[in-house]
Each structure stands twice: as structure tokens, then as C-alpha cells.
Write an enzyme that holds these catalytic residues in place. Structure first.
Site, PDB file in Angstrom:
ATOM      1  N   SER A 181       0.849  -1.195   0.000  1.00  0.00           N
ATOM      2  CA  SER A 181       0.000   0.000   0.000  1.00  0.00           C
ATOM      3  C   SER A 181       0.879   1.237   0.000  1.00  0.00           C
ATOM      4  CB  SER A 181      -0.885   0.018   1.246  1.00  0.00           C
ATOM      5  OG  SER A 181      -1.387   1.335   1.420  1.00  0.00           O
ATOM      6  N   HIS A 210      -1.238  -1.319  -4.252  1.00  0.00           N
ATOM      7  CA  HIS A 210      -2.499  -1.047  -3.556  1.00  0.00           C
ATOM      8  C   HIS A 210      -2.598   0.457  -3.295  1.00  0.00           C
ATOM      9  CE1 HIS A 210      -5.930  -2.202  -0.999  1.00  0.00           C
ATOM     10  NE2 HIS A 210      -5.518  -1.259  -0.170  1.00  0.00           N
ATOM     11  N   ASP A 244      -4.812   3.476  -1.796  1.00  0.00           N
ATOM     12  CA  ASP A 244      -5.875   3.776  -0.834  1.00  0.00           C
ATOM     13  C   ASP A 244      -6.413   5.187  -1.030  1.00  0.00           C
ATOM     14  OD1 ASP A 244      -6.055   1.420   0.889  1.00  0.00           O
ATOM     15  OD2 ASP A 244      -3.978   1.877   1.416  1.00  0.00           O
ATOM     16  N   MET A 302      -9.050   7.938   0.119  1.00  0.00           N
ATOM     17  CA  MET A 302      -9.890   8.270   1.283  1.00  0.00           C
ATOM     18  C   MET A 302     -10.488   9.652   1.123  1.00  0.00           C
ATOM     19  SD  MET A 302      -7.320   7.094   4.282  1.00  0.00           S
ATOM     20  CE  MET A 302      -6.618   5.463   4.348  1.00  0.00           C
ATOM     21  N   HIS A 332      -8.390   0.916  -3.888  1.00  0.00           N
ATOM     22  CA  HIS A 332      -9.286   0.663  -2.764  1.00  0.00           C
ATOM     23  C   HIS A 332      -9.995   1.971  -2.428  1.00  0.00           C
ATOM     24  CE1 HIS A 332      -9.471  -0.465   1.843  1.00  0.00           C
ATOM     25  NE2 HIS A 332     -10.671  -0.374   1.291  1.00  0.00           N
ATOM     26  N   MET A 383     -12.168   4.155  -0.385  1.00  0.00           N
ATOM     27  CA  MET A 383     -12.819   4.384   0.905  1.00  0.00           C
ATOM     28  C   MET A 383     -13.532   5.724   0.803  1.00  0.00           C
ATOM     29  SD  MET A 383      -9.722   2.975   3.272  1.00  0.00           S
ATOM     30  CE  MET A 383      -8.542   3.098   1.944  1.00  0.00           C
ATOM     31  N   MET A 420     -11.206  -6.236   5.556  1.00  0.00           N
ATOM     32  CA  MET A 420     -10.468  -5.240   6.340  1.00  0.00           C
ATOM     33  C   MET A 420     -10.157  -5.833   7.712  1.00  0.00           C
ATOM     34  SD  MET A 420      -9.906  -2.418   4.600  1.00  0.00           S
ATOM     35  CE  MET A 420      -8.960  -1.828   6.007  1.00  0.00           C
ATOM     36  N   PHE A 447      -6.543   4.625   8.323  1.00  0.00           N
ATOM     37  CA  PHE A 447      -5.135   4.947   8.602  1.00  0.00           C
ATOM     38  C   PHE A 447      -4.262   3.725   8.428  1.00  0.00           C
ATOM     39  CE2 PHE A 447      -7.915   7.439  11.375  1.00  0.00           C
ATOM     40  CZ  PHE A 447      -7.561   8.726  11.004  1.00  0.00           C
ATOM     41  N   GLY A 448      -3.013   3.953   8.048  1.00  0.00           N
ATOM     42  CA  GLY A 448      -2.020   2.884   8.073  1.00  0.00           C
ATOM     43  C   GLY A 448      -1.508   2.718   9.497  1.00  0.00           C
ATOM     44  N   ASP A 497      -6.340  -6.670   4.383  1.00  0.00           N
ATOM     45  CA  ASP A 497      -5.772  -5.324   4.434  1.00  0.00           C
ATOM     46  C   ASP A 497      -5.862  -4.754   5.841  1.00  0.00           C
ATOM     47  OD1 ASP A 497      -4.964  -2.734   3.903  1.00  0.00           O
ATOM     48  OD2 ASP A 497      -6.671  -2.228   2.622  1.00  0.00           O
ATOM     49  N   GLY A 498      -4.697  -4.435   6.405  1.00  0.00           N
ATOM     50  CA  GLY A 498      -4.661  -3.756   7.697  1.00  0.00           C
ATOM     51  C   GLY A 498      -3.863  -4.533   8.727  1.00  0.00           C
ATOM     52  N   GLY A 499      -2.742  -3.974   9.132  1.00  0.00           N
ATOM     53  CA  GLY A 499      -1.940  -4.610  10.178  1.00  0.00           C
ATOM     54  C   GLY A 499      -1.245  -5.894   9.769  1.00  0.00           C
ATOM     55  N   GLY A 558       1.286  -1.949   4.169  1.00  0.00           N
ATOM     56  CA  GLY A 558       1.788  -0.584   4.025  1.00  0.00           C
ATOM     57  C   GLY A 558       3.015  -0.389   4.874  1.00  0.00           C
TER      58      GLY A 558
HETATM   59  C1  DX5 Z   1      -6.287   1.312   5.791  1.00  0.00           C
HETATM   60  C2  DX5 Z   1      -5.851   1.061   4.368  1.00  0.00           C
HETATM   61  C3  DX5 Z   1      -4.715   0.137   4.274  1.00  0.00           C
HETATM   62  C4  DX5 Z   1      -3.460   0.664   4.927  1.00  0.00           C
HETATM   63  C5  DX5 Z   1      -2.705  -0.522   5.430  1.00  0.00           C
HETATM   64  O1  DX5 Z   1      -7.439   2.040   5.831  1.00  0.00           O
HETATM   65  O2  DX5 Z   1      -6.915   0.496   3.606  1.00  0.00           O
HETATM   66  O3  DX5 Z   1      -4.456  -0.278   2.949  1.00  0.00           O
HETATM   67  O4  DX5 Z   1      -2.664   1.415   4.063  1.00  0.00           O
HETATM   68  O5  DX5 Z   1      -1.651  -0.075   6.178  1.00  0.00           O
HETATM   69  P1  DX5 Z   1      -0.875  -0.991   7.198  1.00  0.00           P
HETATM   70  O6  DX5 Z   1      -0.329  -2.150   6.409  1.00  0.00           O
HETATM   71  O7  DX5 Z   1       0.156  -0.094   7.753  1.00  0.00           O
HETATM   72  O8  DX5 Z   1      -1.891  -1.461   8.222  1.00  0.00           O
HETATM   73 ZN    ZN Z   2      -6.413  -0.465   1.581  1.00  0.00          ZN
END
Ligand code: DX5
Ligand code: ZN
Length: 219
Positions: free
Chosen positions: A7, A32, A34, A36, A65, A67, A136, A142-143, A174-176, A196
């Protein structure tokens, strides 16, 4: 084999072109992206002009993606900016069937994303019509957040549904996601990992290579 989708939200935006070239050479499969809007999620990231400006830096699949509220308004713009795959959140689409149909009619792949608390049952009638489900594993926006452990069960359940129905639908998570939990997420049934922070903090080339090594070992 499973795929890695770094990401770029966590990349250094002042060096975006170089950052993308590096991860692609190291073996990234998708980029990827993102988007927002500050409405569906609290933060605002970037939109079409940025995507357009990096399109010629990479041959990877541009995995967008969204959002954003009412994504239908912008599907064509994202296609024109360079998207290959557009993922919309089920929570943002009043007419989800219409939205995924519109994405596919433009010749793109369609994904549906589910927030952590959104049940899989929302996919019941749409699963046959999409290419990917994005689970998700953090609340989007947020990353750098921590993986919610109950996502593993959700991935396992979705994998079973897809197998039972004999469908060819990818599961993206996606996420963490990081180098320590990647293996169990893949074992739960993920086909595509988004990462990310785990890719862009430190040496992105070796981070990508380490993710790919984990994927290779599970083949
Ligand atoms: C969160 C995004 C993710 C984010 C992931 O809302 O959709 O794609 O960038 O970041 P990490 O890998 O740091 O959780
Ligand atoms: Zn994403």
C-alpha cells in the site's frame, strides 16, 4: 501462489515514482492504492491525479481501494487514471450490484471490501459477480494499526464459502499485515496480502523479498 500488494499510503510521497519502481523490481504483484475522502473514513489521502502520474512508472496491477462515499460518481475517472481493479466498500453502496456491474462493464476487475464488523452474509448474492473480496483487518482510515485477531476466522469462513461454491474469487486482507503474522493469514485462506507499514518502514526492497519468501514457502 499468493500475491503481495504494497500500500503506497505508507510510501514517501515525495519519492513516489522511485518507491514504486523499487517494490516492483523486488517482486510486488499489485500496487495497492488507498483513496480516502474524509467522509467514509476520517482521513483524506489522494485521488485521480496522483494515480495518473504514477501509472507509467509501473506495470503492476493498479489495485484501487475506494474508501469514499457513493463511489459510483468516480468509477470512470479512476479507470481513466489507470485502475485495473476497483474495490468499493459494501457499506458505501446502496446499490452494490449496480456498482460492481458498472466496474465490470468498464472492463475492470471488481472487488468488494468489508469493514471488520460487517458480516460475510452481505456477500450472499453478490459473490458470483465479483473478482475479489477485501477483508479489512483494521478499521479503515489509517495505516499503521494492529491486525484485529477475529479477522482470521472471517477469512477462514469466507474461504470455505468460496470453495464450497467452486468460485474463483480472491480474498485480499488489508490492515496490520506484517512479516510476523503473514503466514497465519495466508494459512487462513488469504490470496492477496496488503501491507503498508510493513513494506515501507525500513528497507522496502528487502521487506518485499521477505514477504515473497513466506509466500514461496507456503506453496
Ligand atoms: C487502511 C488502508 C490500508 C493501509 C494498510 O485504511 O486500507 O491499505 O494502508 O496499512 P498498514 O499495512 O500499515 O496497516
Ligand atoms: Zn487499503
Amino acid at each position: 501462489m499468493s500475491k503481495l500488494a504494497p500500500s503506497i499510503l505508507s510510501a514517501d510521497f515525495s519519492q513516489l515514482g522511485t518507491e514504486i519502481e523499487k517494490i516492483e523490481q523486488a517482486g510486488a504483484d499489485y500496487i495497492h492504492i488507498d483513496v480516502m475522502d474524509g467522509m467514509f473514513v476520517p482521513s483524506i489521502s489522494f485521488g485521480m491525479p496522483i494515480i495518473k502520474s504514477i501509472r507509467n512508472k509501473s506495470k503492476c496491477v493498479f489495485d484501487v481501494h475506494l474508501m469514499i462515499e457513493s463511489p459510483d460518481r468516480y468509477l470512470r475517472d479512476f479507470k481513466e487514471a489507470g485502475a485495473d481493479l476497483i474495490t468499493v466498500h459494501a457499506e458505501t453502496c446502496t446499490h452494490l450490484d449496480r456498482t460492481v456491474t458498472a466496474i465490470r462493464e468498464m472492463g475492470l476487475k471488481a472487488g468488494v471490501a468489508l469493514n471488520p464488523a460487517t458480516p460475510l452474509s452481505i456477500l450472499e448474492y453478490i459473490l458470483e459477480k465479483i473478482d475479489m473480496v477485501l477483508i479489512m483487518s483494521v478499521n479503515p482510515g489509517f495505516g499503521g494499526q494492529s491486525f484485529l485477531p477475529y479477522s482470521l476466522k472471517k477469512i477462514q469462513e469466507l474461504k470455505q464459502i468460496i470453495l464450497n461454491r467452486g468460485l474463483n474469487v480472491d480474498i485480499q486482507v488489508d490492515g496490520g499485515v506484517n512479516l510476523l503474522n503473514a503466514k497465519e493469514i495466508l494459512e487462513a485462506g488469504a490470496d492477496i496480502l496488503v501491507a503498508g507499514t510493513a513494506v515501507f518502514s525500513g528497507d522496502s526492497i528487502s521487506n518485499v523479498e521477505r514477504f515473497k519468501e513466506i509466500m514461496e514457502n507456503l506453496r
